[in-house]
Enzyme design. Structure first.
Site, short mmCIF file in Angstrom:
data_model
loop_
_atom_site.label_atom_id
_atom_site.label_comp_id
_atom_site.label_asym_id
_atom_site.label_seq_id
_atom_site.Cartn_x
_atom_site.Cartn_y
_atom_site.Cartn_z
N LYS A 1 29.22 40.02 46.63
CA LYS A 1 30.48 39.26 46.55
C LYS A 1 31.22 39.39 47.87
CE LYS A 1 33.45 38.58 42.52
NZ LYS A 1 34.33 39.27 41.57
O1 G3P Z 1 36.30 38.63 39.13
C1 G3P Z 1 37.52 38.51 39.72
C2 G3P Z 1 38.57 37.74 39.00
O2 G3P Z 1 38.16 37.34 37.76
C3 G3P Z 1 39.89 38.43 39.04
O3 G3P Z 1 40.70 38.20 37.95
O4 G3P Z 1 42.49 38.95 36.48
O5 G3P Z 1 42.33 39.95 38.75
O6 G3P Z 1 43.06 37.58 38.45
P1 G3P Z 1 42.22 38.69 37.91
#
Ligand code: G3P
Length: 223
Positions: A84
């Site tokens: 990633k």
């Molecule tokens: O995988 C990364 C992404 O889904 C992050 O989500 O909840 O930190 O905005 P969030």
């Protein structure tokens, strides 16, 4: 449509794997930190023992060379590891190098369709638009996903769209309606997907009706 689990928690991954509809996992440094993990290598190894689908592991370097060498190291942990990389100019340059070396790259922290177009041109296998974070600043996150799917369709890019930063089941439904390839879902949202009050009510009624006519289980006859 594929469902990934957006977590670094091994127990959540094992439970979701048992549900039978988990096709992969995405992690990031914040999710690792939530598990108290400063070094992600052992956790990625452990996750890859449970999950056969793609498992995203994020680099911490921000310079091109650092991202490339960290990406190579992560990519060697297991065959299904996806590297990633953040959608920066440096991340795009590293994506191009790693993709040419046959590593799969997931371009993350994507907030616009143009960023997603650049990720595809660099050779990313996956792109992760963050819908929840966009909604939170008043931008229609799913609108961005729609644009990405249209652009990739226009030019035949094979980069798979992972709808990320999912906040609720509606995001999953909208992703499916748009035709996004994948939704990466937090565990608590996974648990909300199957629930419906009419299912609970109907099941309770079936069991109650059966209870009215069922004969009590007979004991074993003694010889
Ligand atoms: O995988 C990364 C992404 O889904 C992050 O989500 O909840 O930190 O905005 P969030």
């Amino acid at each position: 449509m594929k469902f990934f689990l957006d977590t670094a928690n091994l127990e959540e991954i094992k439970v979701a794997a048992a549900y039978g509809f988990m096709d992969g996992v995405t992690t990031n440094p914040s999710l690792m930190a939530r598990e108290g993990l400063g070094d992600q290598v052992k956790q990625i190894e452990a996750i890859c023992k449970v999950v056969t689908g793609p498992v995203s592991a994020e680099v911490l370097a921000t310079d091109i060379e650092g991202m490339i060498s960290e990406g190579r190291a992560l990519g060697k942990i297991a065959e299904n590891v996806v590297v990633k990389l953040p959608l920066t100019m440096q991340g795009l340059a590293a994506t191009k190098v790693l993709a040419e070396e046959r590593y799969k790259v997931n371009a993350t922290l994507v907030f616009s369709a143009l960023q997603a177009l650049l990720a595809a041109k660099a050779g990313a296998a996956f792109v992760s638009p963050f819908v929840g974070r966009l909604d939170e600043i008043g931008v229609d996150g799913m609108g961005v996903v729609e644009d990405i799917v249209t652009i990739y369709g226009n030019y035949g890019y094979e980069t798979e769209v992972i709808v990320a930063s999912v906040r609720h089941p509606q995001h999953v439904l909208q992703a499916a309606l748009i035709g996004a390839d994948i939704c990466t879902i937090p565990f608590k949202v996974v648990q909300q997907l199957s629930g419906h009050p009419l299912t609970d009510k109907g099941l309770a009624a079936f069991l109650a009706d059966h209870g009215k006519v069922a004969k009590p289980a007979s004991g074993r006859k003694k010889n």
